[in-house]
Design a protein around this motif. Sequence first.
Motif, PDB file in Angstrom:
ATOM      1  N   UNK A 151     -36.195  11.624 -11.902  1.00 37.62           N
ATOM      2  CA  UNK A 151     -35.547  12.908 -11.628  1.00 37.62           C
ATOM      3  C   UNK A 151     -34.036  12.731 -11.764  1.00 37.62           C
ATOM      4  N   UNK A 152     -33.349  13.839 -11.906  1.00 31.81           N
ATOM      5  CA  UNK A 152     -31.893  13.797 -12.087  1.00 31.81           C
ATOM      6  C   UNK A 152     -31.233  14.897 -11.274  1.00 31.81           C
ATOM      7  N   UNK A 153     -29.948  14.719 -11.064  1.00 33.68           N
ATOM      8  CA  UNK A 153     -29.150  15.698 -10.325  1.00 33.68           C
ATOM      9  C   UNK A 153     -27.712  15.598 -10.826  1.00 33.68           C
ATOM     10  N   UNK A 154     -27.102  16.724 -11.120  1.00 32.61           N
ATOM     11  CA  UNK A 154     -25.724  16.785 -11.609  1.00 32.61           C
ATOM     12  C   UNK A 154     -24.902  17.527 -10.567  1.00 32.61           C
ATOM     13  N   UNK A 155     -23.899  16.846  -9.996  1.00 27.63           N
ATOM     14  CA  UNK A 155     -23.065  17.403  -8.931  1.00 27.63           C
ATOM     15  C   UNK A 155     -21.724  17.799  -9.543  1.00 27.63           C
ATOM     16  N   UNK A 156     -21.321  19.036  -9.332  1.00 24.70           N
ATOM     17  CA  UNK A 156     -20.038  19.534  -9.816  1.00 24.70           C
ATOM     18  C   UNK A 156     -19.002  19.337  -8.709  1.00 24.70           C
ATOM     19  N   UNK A 157     -18.061  18.438  -8.950  1.00 24.02           N
ATOM     20  CA  UNK A 157     -17.043  18.113  -7.944  1.00 24.02           C
ATOM     21  C   UNK A 157     -15.686  18.715  -8.286  1.00 24.02           C
ATOM     22  N   UNK A 158     -15.589  19.432  -9.384  1.00 20.57           N
ATOM     23  CA  UNK A 158     -14.296  19.973  -9.786  1.00 20.57           C
ATOM     24  C   UNK A 158     -13.784  21.052  -8.853  1.00 20.57           C
ATOM     25  N   UNK A 159     -14.678  21.833  -8.255  1.00 15.99           N
ATOM     26  CA  UNK A 159     -14.251  22.911  -7.377  1.00 15.99           C
ATOM     27  C   UNK A 159     -14.183  22.550  -5.915  1.00 15.99           C
ATOM     28  N   UNK A 194     -19.774   8.785 -12.968  1.00 17.68           N
ATOM     29  CA  UNK A 194     -18.697   9.729 -12.647  1.00 17.68           C
ATOM     30  C   UNK A 194     -17.937  10.001 -13.934  1.00 17.68           C
ATOM     31  N   UNK A 195     -17.975  11.240 -14.398  1.00  9.37           N
ATOM     32  CA  UNK A 195     -17.349  11.609 -15.661  1.00  9.37           C
ATOM     33  C   UNK A 195     -16.661  12.948 -15.504  1.00  9.37           C
ATOM     34  N   UNK A 196     -15.324  12.939 -15.527  1.00 10.20           N
ATOM     35  CA  UNK A 196     -14.587  14.196 -15.466  1.00 10.20           C
ATOM     36  C   UNK A 196     -14.768  14.909 -14.131  1.00 10.20           C
ATOM     37  N   UNK A 197     -15.270  16.139 -14.203  1.00  7.76           N
ATOM     38  CA  UNK A 197     -15.464  16.968 -13.014  1.00  7.76           C
ATOM     39  C   UNK A 197     -16.901  16.969 -12.517  1.00  7.76           C
ATOM     40  N   UNK A 198     -17.729  16.055 -12.988  1.00 15.05           N
ATOM     41  CA  UNK A 198     -19.128  16.014 -12.570  1.00 15.05           C
ATOM     42  C   UNK A 198     -19.536  14.584 -12.243  1.00 15.05           C
ATOM     43  N   UNK A 199     -20.593  14.482 -11.435  1.00  8.05           N
ATOM     44  CA  UNK A 199     -21.216  13.191 -11.106  1.00  8.05           C
ATOM     45  C   UNK A 199     -22.696  13.326 -11.440  1.00  8.05           C
ATOM     46  N   UNK A 200     -23.187  12.491 -12.346  1.00  4.98           N
ATOM     47  CA  UNK A 200     -24.583  12.551 -12.779  1.00  4.98           C
ATOM     48  C   UNK A 200     -25.395  11.485 -12.055  1.00  4.98           C
TER      49      UNK A 200
END
Length: 474
Positions: free
Chosen positions: A185-193, A229-235
């Motif tokens: 399974x996967x999860x993409x977290x948006x940390x930019x905001x 950790x890439x840019x504004x997201x964490x995969x």
Amino acid sequence: MSSSRRQPNPNQKQQQQQQQQQKQSSETATAATADTNDQSNDPSSSNNNNTNNNTNNHQKQKNHSKYRKDKPWDTDDIDHWALPPWNPEQDRLPGGRLLEESSFATLFPKYREAYLRQVWPVVTQHLDAVGLACELNLREGSLTVRTTKQTSDPYVILKARDLLKLLARSIPVTQALNILHDDWHCDIIKIGGLVRHKERFVKRRQRLLGPDGSTLKALELLTGCYILVQGNTVSLMGNSWQGLKQARRVVEDCMLNVQHPIYHLKRFMIQKELAQDPHLAHEDWSRFLPTFAKKSVPRRPKQQRQSNPNQANNNNNSSGDTNNQQTKKKPYTPFPPPPQPSKVDQLLDSGEYFVSESQRRRDSLHRKRLAAQETSQRKRQARLVADATPPPQSSSSSSKTKKKAKTTTSTNDQKANDDLVQRIKTKFGSSSSSSSSSKTPKPRTSHNDDESNNKPDSSNSNSKNAAMSFVQGM
């Protein structure tokens, strides 16, 4: 012959219908009263009514004990959370295929174009194996996947959608292809905001990585997940929902400044050791886990800016006194401070509000030039004063330098005179040498050496006088 027939009156028809309805209603009312009288006279009918009411009450009150019966087919070795893999030979769709086509698309950044073109044949090969079609559109910068007639697993299209998202977020293709398995399974977290300030965002993201990526590597080992950790997201990628949940909590707490990742790592290490102990596997672990309370460190108030430098020097000199004295509190007033005048109010007070913008700009430039001229003139005067004042010297050093100067001048004058006398002697000494050659020198005794040395030489004095007169005549 015409036979005249009598037509019926419509009012009479309405009256007849009303009479019939009244008869029917009266008959039903009499039948109902008769039934009630019979039931009141018969005791068995009342008993039947009571039993019916009791059965209704029992039906309303459910017996929950029957739901807790032992189920012999449900044993402890059965994992209810397990997802059995899809077997195309045994698991078949009704009708043999999907009725409608499903498709998903996602965009990718420009810097991923070269890598995706390189690995796209590998992605196409793995998606063809599960009956899916994919497309790489370089003009629009998008990745698309859709079902075909050969698709047998209805859930694999969602797995392919997650694969495209992970590829767009810079995850290597060898790692991203694991998402096609049912237990991954996967999860993409948006940390930019989560953080508004850019510098604060960069610091907290670096806090999540740790020095040389050590914090992120420890988090991967304890949660069993792959984290990027890439840019504004964490995969996140993993084969357990618990690990994904733990990793997501650590990331969100770090970016929101709730708790440092190192504290979460300590808790995870203790939990991992407790899970290996069979005696403590099913007990409460709260007594073993540490609790980290956030400390509110009191900060020193900012020092007020002092416009007068003399006042600052006085404060520095009397720092010991000020530390002992307590700061005086201002008297409490329930009224708020008066509002500060805005720029428009200041322009109105000075009269510049009604002046054109170009004239206002020229005035401001003129003021700046005048201020610059004043500062430059002040600096020039200070420089001149500094150049005019000689550097301070000590008395001993000045006396030594004066003595040295006197000695050097006296020695230089003596050398110059000696050189001049020597040149004159060489020039006019030919005649004197010829006359002195005829005379024989007398021998000197030892006891007259000192006297002869101490007596002034008359010939030398005469020659000096002649040389000086010659120089003056020249």
